[in-house]
Write an enzyme that holds these catalytic residues in place. Structure first.
Site, PDB file in Angstrom:
ATOM      1  N   ASP A  50       0.728  -1.019  -0.051  1.00 30.86           N
ATOM      2  CA  ASP A  50       0.509  -0.020  -0.138  1.00 30.86           C
ATOM      3  C   ASP A  50       0.885   0.946   0.216  1.00 30.86           C
ATOM      4  OD1 ASP A  50      -2.354   0.776   0.093  1.00 30.86           O
ATOM      5  OD2 ASP A  50      -2.400   1.701   2.492  1.00 30.86           O
TER       6      ASP A  50
ATOM      7  N   ASP B  88      -7.466  -3.036   3.291  1.00 35.11           N
ATOM      8  CA  ASP B  88      -5.742  -3.884   2.681  1.00 35.11           C
ATOM      9  C   ASP B  88      -6.416  -5.522   3.490  1.00 35.11           C
ATOM     10  OD1 ASP B  88      -4.933  -2.174   2.156  1.00 35.11           O
ATOM     11  OD2 ASP B  88      -4.342  -1.226   3.281  1.00 35.11           O
TER      12      ASP B  88
ATOM     13  N   ASP C  57      -2.589  -1.249   5.854  1.00 35.67           N
ATOM     14  CA  ASP C  57      -2.847  -0.721   7.324  1.00 35.67           C
ATOM     15  C   ASP C  57      -4.415  -0.430   7.569  1.00 35.67           C
ATOM     16  OD1 ASP C  57      -2.720   1.502   5.646  1.00 35.67           O
ATOM     17  OD2 ASP C  57      -1.858   2.492   6.523  1.00 35.67           O
TER      18      ASP C  57
END
Length: 897
Positions: free
Chosen positions: A326, A639, A635
């Site tokens: 990410d 996700d 995070d």
């Protein structure tokens, strides 16, 4: 239903709700029965007893259980009890490791807002969020957690933080107008609000459109429940090794029985002997050593700020070939920062990290500049601090902002120039403030300085500010906009090529009679003085970590909910992509292609932007379909499904949501992408050491089995066992187990981070390891049998001959362990670099000698004291194979030897 395409009135009408009255009691009761509770359902959790039984399904433990049963059958009770204890120890260790895991849905459920304000029966009332139904009218205010998905019908400067759900780093300015797009991403549905996101500023009203598992967060929960965790590469390899050992044991039984029948020996005796050999073929210490090595590796990772939740995942990073990361908060700092400014015709770069007010200003030639010595730059920064509602706070040396991230960025830029907002406010009184409005895309304040002069200061989107301005400050001149139409456009384009968000600052001196002008008239005839270039910058250590990943043969893929231009620029800065021509795929494009096409394109794509949780899951699956071992970092809530599906999920420990942490296998306690590199090295070291133990342990097993097989093949008449059954167990668990455990803490070899990632389906026996085990095992077994026959030919007792063979094999393995600790030869590694191994070898030799020279040892193992000259002979002969074979390999470069 695409609620974002409908007007507020259409939404209310379709949901049979009313702006003033809300829902009727009849509608509420009916919809509660139809839609159920506004909560997230939880997958059935496994009971502790079932979790313990699950550990017993470990293939290696199944093999050992088979060996224990055979030992009970043949009357070898001590062997059977020892093996049973080993099984229980391994099962309990893994049981306690996994007992605290798999709480993803619980953490997700806790994110739902417990209370909310809802309009029912013409009045506002506070109810439990679980009681909401579609059609309810809810009130949203600063600090609220959105209790359900809803369509906005009224907003007043409403800004929502959707980063945990969408990955979008900016606050989302909400509006009520219907959208024309057919299928916008969640981050672009600006007239919708979603469960579990938070209201950062402003207030609004929304009509609930989805509750519970029908919400976007609920869809993620469903994905998490339907996504099974894959076996780690280590678990797959151990399963294959276990099958190999089972077939090897069955083969040995068949060979012994066959030989016995050909020689006319007693079939029952042959079966008992073959069972003893089958048990000898199983490395009883392997599960224990693997568990302990993984535990020690997990502790080492913990010291390096990486918390492994499951032992089996500790090694997986060493196999990783692709890291899907990410962007926001993982590769970047998740702290908006002004990195460039344009002030009255001059460009400046600003250094520094995060919100810490330290950094240098440099010009286009790289020369350091002091802002207070540059009039226009200093005044533009002072205005940026005055037209600002955000506060910079310092706590124990750590800086954070209280307010809007974009305002925080320009406030910190001013602080780096030595401009303190509080000090400015002491000499500049704010007379009037007009907060930022998404419709006009500006904020303005009127300030009065110490001399009584009034100034209107405005900040906002440059293209909007430009329409309200008359002139542009340029050096010591003022250029009119009509004659210089492209001047500001060129600055916007320059910052745009760097994926910088832009924020213009303008002003206008005011006469006292102009202060009370209407806002539409006031915010005109402005003078543009500067433009901020703002970005969520990459972490410097993460950029270096990406380079180290590339040198280790690991590809880094950025998967983000942010815009494609921003993602591509960050990827370019971090060398995730090599050129601006490389493919960047968006969520909209992913929607247009099949899984098969994605599988084809995934190896060529290093940046995926504007993606949803479903997209992330598809990307991970596509990479895995190409044989990649995938690590996924993240995070946010969005996700979580991909974290579970990936071969190893990596969550941020500081900024990560509880859902992400519980879904992951590894948690970065410092939120530092660079920590992954240390974890990769540790994972590779652990796997190397496990392979070294397997080489050491199986070489001993081949030696034991071959030493006994030789007696059946060579001895005439009824063969004698070269080694007693308990001698075999002692070698496997003690004399070989102690040094092998020391191999588990061996330092990594020098080239560990220059190798390419191993294939996910690669065997433990790759790179000729199996050949080395067989060759060395057969030679050691042959020498062991030779020493056994030597004693018998001297008319010494069977116990003496077995003891001589016993010590030959022990000394052989203790010397061989120094060769097993490297994939080259023992001549390439300092034998004194692993102090624990030296003590383990010394201790193993001493306790084995005690089992030969003490009455207890003689009784327990069936040994007898050896003559000193025979003991020295066993040591010399046992060392020969390792030194000779390693020397031949070193001279002739025979990799298979």
């Amino acid at each position: 239903m695409k609620w974002f395409q409908k007007t507020p009135d259409e939404v209310l009408q379709q949901l049979d709700s009313h702006r003033e009255e809300g829902l009727s009691p009849e509608h509420i009761t009916e919809r509660q029965q139809t839609f159920g509770s506004n909560s997230l359902t939880q997958a059935e959790s496994i009971s502790p007893f079932r979790l313990f039984l699950k550990q017993l399904k470990n293939p290696l433990l199944v093999v050992l259980a088979f060996g224990a049963l055979l030992s009970f059958y043949t009357g070898h009770t001590v062997d059977a009890m020892a093996i049973t204890i080993i099984i229980l120890i391994n099962a309990l260790i893994t049981f306690f490791q996994e007992l605290k895991a798999q709480k993803s849905i619980d953490a997700l459920k806790d994110m739902a807002a417990p209370k909310c304000m809802v309009r029912r029966e013409r009045k506002w009332q506070e109810i439990s969020a679980a009681e909401l139904v579609p059609g309810d009218l809810i009130k949203l205010q600063t600090g609220d957690i959105v209790p359900a998905d809803g369509r906005l019908i009224e907003v007043t400067r409403l800004e929502v933080d959707e980063a945990p759900l969408t990955g979008e780093s900016d606050l989302i300015h909400k509006k009520t107008e219907a959208l024309n797009e057919a299928d916008p991403t969640l981050g672009d549905q600006v007239n919708m609000v979603f469960m579990s996101t938070s209201v950062n500023h402003g207030h609004g009203l929304a009509v609930v459109t989805a509750t519970g598992m029908k919400t976007e967060v609920g869809k993620i929960a469903s994905l998490m429940q339907s996504t099974d965790n894959r076996l780690t590469p280590l678990q797959n390899r151990i399963a294959k090794l276990s099958h190999t050992l089972i077939w090897a044991a069955l083969f040995i039984v068949a060979v012994i029985v066959g030989i016995g029948l050909l020689k006319g020996l007693d079939p029952i005796g042959m079966v008992n002997t073959s069972i003893s050999l089958a048990v000898a073929a199983i490395p009883e210490g392997l599960p224990t050593v693997v568990t302990i090595v993984l535990t020690l590796g997990a502790k080492q990772m913990m010291r390096n700020k990486a918390l492994a939740k499951q032992l089996a995942s500790v090694e997986t990073l060493g196999s990783t070939s692709v890291i899907c990361s990410d962007k926001t908060g993982t590769l970047t700092q998740n702290k908006m920062q002004t990195v460039s400014v344009w002030a009255a015709g001059e460009y400046y770069r600003i250094s520094g990290q995060g919100y810490e007010p330290t950094g240098d200003y440099t010009d286009i030639h790289g020369r350091t500049r002091t802002p207070k010595h540059h009039f226009h730059l200093n005044r533009m920064l002072e205005m940026s601090a005055l037209c600002n509602d955000t506060t910079l706070l310092e706590e124990d040396g750590h800086y954070r902002i209280q307010g809007v991230p974009t305002e925080g960025a320009i406030l910190v830029a001013a602080a780096k120039a030595g401009i303190d907002k509080e000090a400015l406010m002491a000499t500049h009184q704010r007379v009037v403030s007009h907060p930022f409005d998404p419709k006009r895309k500006m904020m303005s304040v009127i300030v009065r300085d110490a001399d009584g002069n009034h100034t209107l200061i405005v900040k906002g989107a440059p293209d909007v500010i430009l329409k309200h301005s008359e002139v542009i400050e340029y050096a010591d001149q003022r250029r009119d906009i009509v004659s210089n139409p492209n001047l500001i456009d060129d600055v916007i384009h320059e910052f745009g090529t760097q994926a910088l968000r832009t924020l213009a600052v303008a002003y206008r001196p005011l006469r006292p009679d102009e202060i009370e002008q209407p806002l539409e008239e006031l915010e005109n005839r402005l003078i543009i003085t500067g433009i901020h270039g703002i970005i969520d910058p990459p972490r410097p250590e993460a950029t270096q970590a990406v380079k180290e990943c590339h040198s280790a043969g690991i590809r880094v893929v950025m998967i983000t909910g942010d815009h494609a231009i921003t993602a591509k620029a960050i990827a370019r800065q971090m060398d995730i992509i090599d050129s601006d021509d490389e493919l960047v795929m968006t969520g909209a494009e992913l929607n247009q292609i099949s899984d098969e096409e994605l599988q084809r394109l995934a190896p060529k794509t290093s940046v995926f932007a504007r993606v949803t949780p479903e997209h992330k899951l598809r990307i991970v699956k596509a990479l895995q379909s190409n044989g990649e071992v995938v690590a996924m970092t993240g995070d946010g809530v969005n996700d979580s499904p991909a974290l579970r599906k990936a071969d190893i999920g990596i969550a941020m420990g500081i900024t990560g949501t509880g859902v992400a942490k519980e879904s992951a296998d590894l948690i970065l306690l410092d939120d530092n992408f660079a920590t992954i590199v240390h974890a990769v090295q540790e994972g590779r070291r652990i796997y190397d050491n496990i392979r070294k133990f397997i080489r050491q342990g199986l070489t001993a097993n081949v030696s034991e089995v071959s030493a006994i097989l030789f007696s059946f093949l060579i001895m005439i008449g009824e063969p004698l066992l070269t080694l007693a059954p308990l001698m075999i167990l002692w070698i496997n668990l003690v004399s070989d187990g102690m040094p092998s455990l020391a191999l588990g803490v061996d330092e990594a070899e020098g080239d560990v981070m220059q190798r390419k990632p191993r294939a996910g389906n690669e065997s433990f026996f790759a790179d000729n390891l199996g050949t080395r085990i067989v060759i060395r095992g057969l030679i050691m077994g042959g020498l062991t049998f030779a020493m056994f026959m030597y004693a018998l030919n001297l008319n010494l007792s069977l116990e003496y001959a077995q003891t001589l063979a016993f010590m030959t094999l022990i000394f052989g393995q203790l010397v061989h362990v120094f060769d097993a600790r490297t994939f080259t030869t023992l001549y390439h590694r300092n034998p004194f670099s692993n102090h624990l191994l030296l003590w383990a070898v010394f201790g193993s030799a001493c306790v084995s000698l005690l089992m030969v020279y003490t009455p207890f040892g003689n009784l327990a193992l069936g040994t007898t004291p050896l003559e000193p000259q025979h003991l020295l002979m066993t040591l010399f002969i046992a060392a020969l194979p390792t030194f000779i074979l390693s020397g031949l390999k070193e001279i002739f470069h025979m990799k298979w030897l």
